[in-house]
Design a protein around this motif. Sequence first.
Motif, PDB file in Angstrom:
ATOM      1  N   TYR A  83       0.870  -1.171  -0.043  1.00  0.00           N
ATOM      2  CA  TYR A  83       0.113   0.029   0.194  1.00  0.00           C
ATOM      3  C   TYR A  83       0.659   1.399   0.053  1.00  0.00           C
ATOM      4  O   TYR A  83       0.476   2.320  -0.130  1.00  0.00           O
ATOM      5  CB  TYR A  83      -0.915   0.049   1.168  1.00  0.00           C
ATOM      6  CG  TYR A  83      -1.987  -1.098   1.089  1.00  0.00           C
ATOM      7  CD1 TYR A  83      -3.225  -0.467   0.331  1.00  0.00           C
ATOM      8  CD2 TYR A  83      -2.156  -2.451   1.432  1.00  0.00           C
ATOM      9  CE1 TYR A  83      -4.388  -1.487   0.083  1.00  0.00           C
ATOM     10  CE2 TYR A  83      -2.995  -3.348   1.242  1.00  0.00           C
ATOM     11  CZ  TYR A  83      -4.150  -2.932   0.431  1.00  0.00           C
ATOM     12  OH  TYR A  83      -5.055  -3.642   0.402  1.00  0.00           O
ATOM     13  N   ARG A 342      -2.372  -8.311   3.364  1.00  0.00           N
ATOM     14  CA  ARG A 342      -2.126  -7.775   5.070  1.00  0.00           C
ATOM     15  C   ARG A 342      -0.740  -8.380   5.461  1.00  0.00           C
ATOM     16  O   ARG A 342      -0.169  -9.192   4.951  1.00  0.00           O
ATOM     17  CB  ARG A 342      -3.216  -8.235   5.737  1.00  0.00           C
ATOM     18  CG  ARG A 342      -4.579  -8.136   5.431  1.00  0.00           C
ATOM     19  CD  ARG A 342      -4.752  -6.452   5.706  1.00  0.00           C
ATOM     20  NE  ARG A 342      -6.278  -6.128   5.504  1.00  0.00           N
ATOM     21  CZ  ARG A 342      -6.739  -5.525   4.296  1.00  0.00           C
ATOM     22  NH1 ARG A 342      -5.934  -5.614   3.337  1.00  0.00           N
ATOM     23  NH2 ARG A 342      -7.906  -5.111   4.313  1.00  0.00           N
ATOM     24  N   CYS A 411     -15.011  -1.342   3.181  1.00  0.00           N
ATOM     25  CA  CYS A 411     -15.168  -0.415   2.082  1.00  0.00           C
ATOM     26  C   CYS A 411     -16.012   0.655   2.785  1.00  0.00           C
ATOM     27  O   CYS A 411     -17.005   0.328   3.457  1.00  0.00           O
ATOM     28  CB  CYS A 411     -15.640  -0.805   0.925  1.00  0.00           C
ATOM     29  SG  CYS A 411     -16.217   0.710  -0.244  1.00  0.00           S
TER      30      CYS A 411
HETATM   31  C1  HEM Z   1     -19.113  -1.647  -5.886  1.00  0.00           C
HETATM   32  C2  HEM Z   1     -18.262  -0.607  -5.458  1.00  0.00           C
HETATM   33  C3  HEM Z   1     -17.098  -0.877  -4.672  1.00  0.00           C
HETATM   34  C4  HEM Z   1     -16.352  -1.792  -4.417  1.00  0.00           C
HETATM   35  C5  HEM Z   1     -16.632  -3.094  -4.753  1.00  0.00           C
HETATM   36  C6  HEM Z   1     -15.426  -1.502  -3.247  1.00  0.00           C
HETATM   37  C7  HEM Z   1     -14.653  -2.410  -2.815  1.00  0.00           C
HETATM   38  C8  HEM Z   1     -13.863  -2.114  -1.725  1.00  0.00           C
HETATM   39  C9  HEM Z   1     -12.918  -3.207  -1.108  1.00  0.00           C
HETATM   40  C10 HEM Z   1     -12.812  -4.602  -1.324  1.00  0.00           C
HETATM   41  C11 HEM Z   1     -12.185  -2.513  -0.117  1.00  0.00           C
HETATM   42  C12 HEM Z   1     -11.233  -2.935   0.705  1.00  0.00           C
HETATM   43  C13 HEM Z   1      -9.594  -2.855   0.378  1.00  0.00           C
HETATM   44  C14 HEM Z   1      -8.814  -3.673   1.179  1.00  0.00           C
HETATM   45  O1  HEM Z   1      -9.208  -4.292   2.312  1.00  0.00           O
HETATM   46  O2  HEM Z   1      -7.409  -3.183   0.881  1.00  0.00           O
HETATM   47  C15 HEM Z   1     -12.697  -0.865  -0.332  1.00  0.00           C
HETATM   48  C16 HEM Z   1     -12.187  -0.052   0.591  1.00  0.00           C
HETATM   49  C17 HEM Z   1     -12.384   1.368   0.565  1.00  0.00           C
HETATM   50  N1  HEM Z   1     -13.573   1.765  -0.311  1.00  0.00           N
HETATM   51 FE1  HEM Z   1     -14.592   0.907  -1.646  1.00  0.00          FE
HETATM   52  N2  HEM Z   1     -15.585  -0.264  -2.976  1.00  0.00           N
HETATM   53  C18 HEM Z   1     -16.681   0.226  -3.905  1.00  0.00           C
HETATM   54  C19 HEM Z   1     -17.098   1.434  -3.851  1.00  0.00           C
HETATM   55  C20 HEM Z   1     -16.459   2.655  -3.233  1.00  0.00           C
HETATM   56  C21 HEM Z   1     -17.126   4.130  -3.169  1.00  0.00           C
HETATM   57  C22 HEM Z   1     -18.405   4.358  -3.831  1.00  0.00           C
HETATM   58  C23 HEM Z   1     -16.200   4.711  -2.296  1.00  0.00           C
HETATM   59  C24 HEM Z   1     -16.438   6.208  -2.185  1.00  0.00           C
HETATM   60  C25 HEM Z   1     -16.539   6.859  -0.946  1.00  0.00           C
HETATM   61  C26 HEM Z   1     -15.108   3.760  -1.699  1.00  0.00           C
HETATM   62  C27 HEM Z   1     -14.419   4.044  -0.776  1.00  0.00           C
HETATM   63  C28 HEM Z   1     -13.460   3.457  -0.001  1.00  0.00           C
HETATM   64  C29 HEM Z   1     -12.404   3.598   0.898  1.00  0.00           C
HETATM   65  C30 HEM Z   1     -12.252   5.058   1.313  1.00  0.00           C
HETATM   66  C31 HEM Z   1     -11.749   2.419   1.279  1.00  0.00           C
HETATM   67  C32 HEM Z   1     -10.737   2.380   2.241  1.00  0.00           C
HETATM   68  C33 HEM Z   1     -11.215   2.108   3.641  1.00  0.00           C
HETATM   69  C34 HEM Z   1     -10.233   2.026   4.773  1.00  0.00           C
HETATM   70  O3  HEM Z   1      -9.002   1.396   4.449  1.00  0.00           O
HETATM   71  O4  HEM Z   1     -10.489   2.227   5.967  1.00  0.00           O
HETATM   72  N3  HEM Z   1     -15.498   2.447  -2.217  1.00  0.00           N
HETATM   73  N4  HEM Z   1     -13.540  -0.633  -1.043  1.00  0.00           N
END
Ligand code: HEM
Length: 485
Positions: A83, A342, A411
């Motif tokens: 990351y 991780r 997410c």
């Molecule tokens: C179908 C749509 C989406 C999917 C499948 C998705 C999937 C994911 C996944 C799998 C992670 C975890 C990554 C990890 O553990 O390394 C993640 C984290 C994240 N996503 Fe999404 N996401 C989507 C839409 C969005 C949207 C619309 C936003 C806008 C706000 C967003 C913001 C984030 C953020 C900020 C993280 C990091 C959270 C953290 O580390 O605390 N995602 N997403």
Amino acid sequence: MHRIRNDTPLRDIPGPWLASCSPLWRFWYAVCKSNYHHDLTNLHRKYGNIVRIAPNEVSVWDPEYVSEIYSHGENVYPKCDMYDIALPNGFFNLAVERDIKTHTLGRRAIAKDYSMTAILKSEKYFDAVIKDFITALDKNFAQTGKKCNFTVWSEYFTYDMITDIVFGKSFGFCNAARDVEGGLRDLRQMLNLSPFLSYLPWIWPLTQLEIIKKTGMKHYARCMVREIQKRVREGNPTGRQDLLQGLMDARYQDGHALPLGEITNHAYIFVLAAPDTASVALRNIIINLCRNRDVYQQLMDSLLALNTANPTWKDLQNIPLLTAVVKETLRLHPPAGFSLPRAVPAGGRTVCGKFLPENTTIGMSAWSVHANTEYWGEDTLEFKPERWMDPNQMYKLERHSLIFGQGSRQCLGKHIAMINLVKVTAQILLNFDFGLLNEKNIKEVFLLLVVVDGMDVWFKRRAGGPLDDTIGSESEKPAAVTTGA
Ligand code: HEM
């Protein structure tokens, strides 16, 4: 090579020989072949629940380990050094922060704005963006008979959606019917580079070269910075509580506000995270509806029975099949194709019967985990939305699937994505008949995300639907597509 392979407790973990002593195995499958999401699953089918996929990295297949590796609280496995690739500006970055405490405090400061209740306050704004999308599909395709490049148009929609919710106004891709200021081209360039940079870490210093920074994200970065600076300079004249305003109003537990660099990082991440993930999900939903006409028909019947052209999120909860179609599509085609890596915490851990020393990289890929027939059953690779409507199966799926990740790094935009995908699917169904063109051109490409390219769709106004002004009397027709905006 002999030493890299054997001077470690990982030597007993099965996997391809080349993977155990060089990053080249993964480079070949993830970067050159671009089919890594399936290749990794095939490795698990061959070698079992734990496989060594790089000199210091293992992949785990057993869904029971989701709650161990992606947990909350003290026992969290932190994100690994992959990351660090995100260009640092010295401020907290939610998605890539590796320190558990710093991440917890930073996420806590903003999290309340991303709950389902908070996000639903923006429903009327989502409706307005969806209306622009439907109007643009009608004008550019249903009325002209031209084929729609849905790969691109689904991105126009999701980019408009996320810029609207973050900055209080969309960047207007749907209305302009083009890639405004080259933002999408920039995102795609970055996506194309991301497996290369992630899986060949020694290339990282190159990312600091001016030329790469400029080609990669020039316009995209300029748009983000312009919007944030404008808000700082002019305040928020509309008073709309968009996500940027939420970030400006947010406070840490000790009362201090988020520095501007941190706010900028959040806005960057949101606009990076949303368009590709949500647009690829929308493409797959349309594909699944076209290929499963019985499900399509059931959905249509339920939507028409609601007897409104503008169903709210609450109305749509009366059609469990609709949410089930969205979730089933995300389960079968998870947009995130990489294995959420991780680092094994201090002291090491025993996973699937193998001891892994501290700092071993460990991950689970949603594609592999969801394809595990031993755990989910022989039909796990079939499109069966009804599995999400059976309380027992749903409980297991919500707990052990990885669509949006799990635990403390789950997410943040999950509810934004779900509400929009459910609502836009309903509006496409209500307004259009549609079908796939040139199906053989549709292909999945692994770019850390698994994108769907080459998707062409035909659209026609649905007879008797909200846009249709030729069939049926006024009293028979639902009201025109107007939204609460
Ligand atoms: C179908 C749509 C989406 C999917 C499948 C998705 C999937 C994911 C996944 C799998 C992670 C975890 C990554 C990890 O553990 O390394 C993640 C984290 C994240 N996503 Fe999404 N996401 C989507 C839409 C969005 C949207 C619309 C936003 C806008 C706000 C967003 C913001 C984030 C953020 C900020 C993280 C990091 C959270 C953290 O580390 O605390 N995602 N997403």
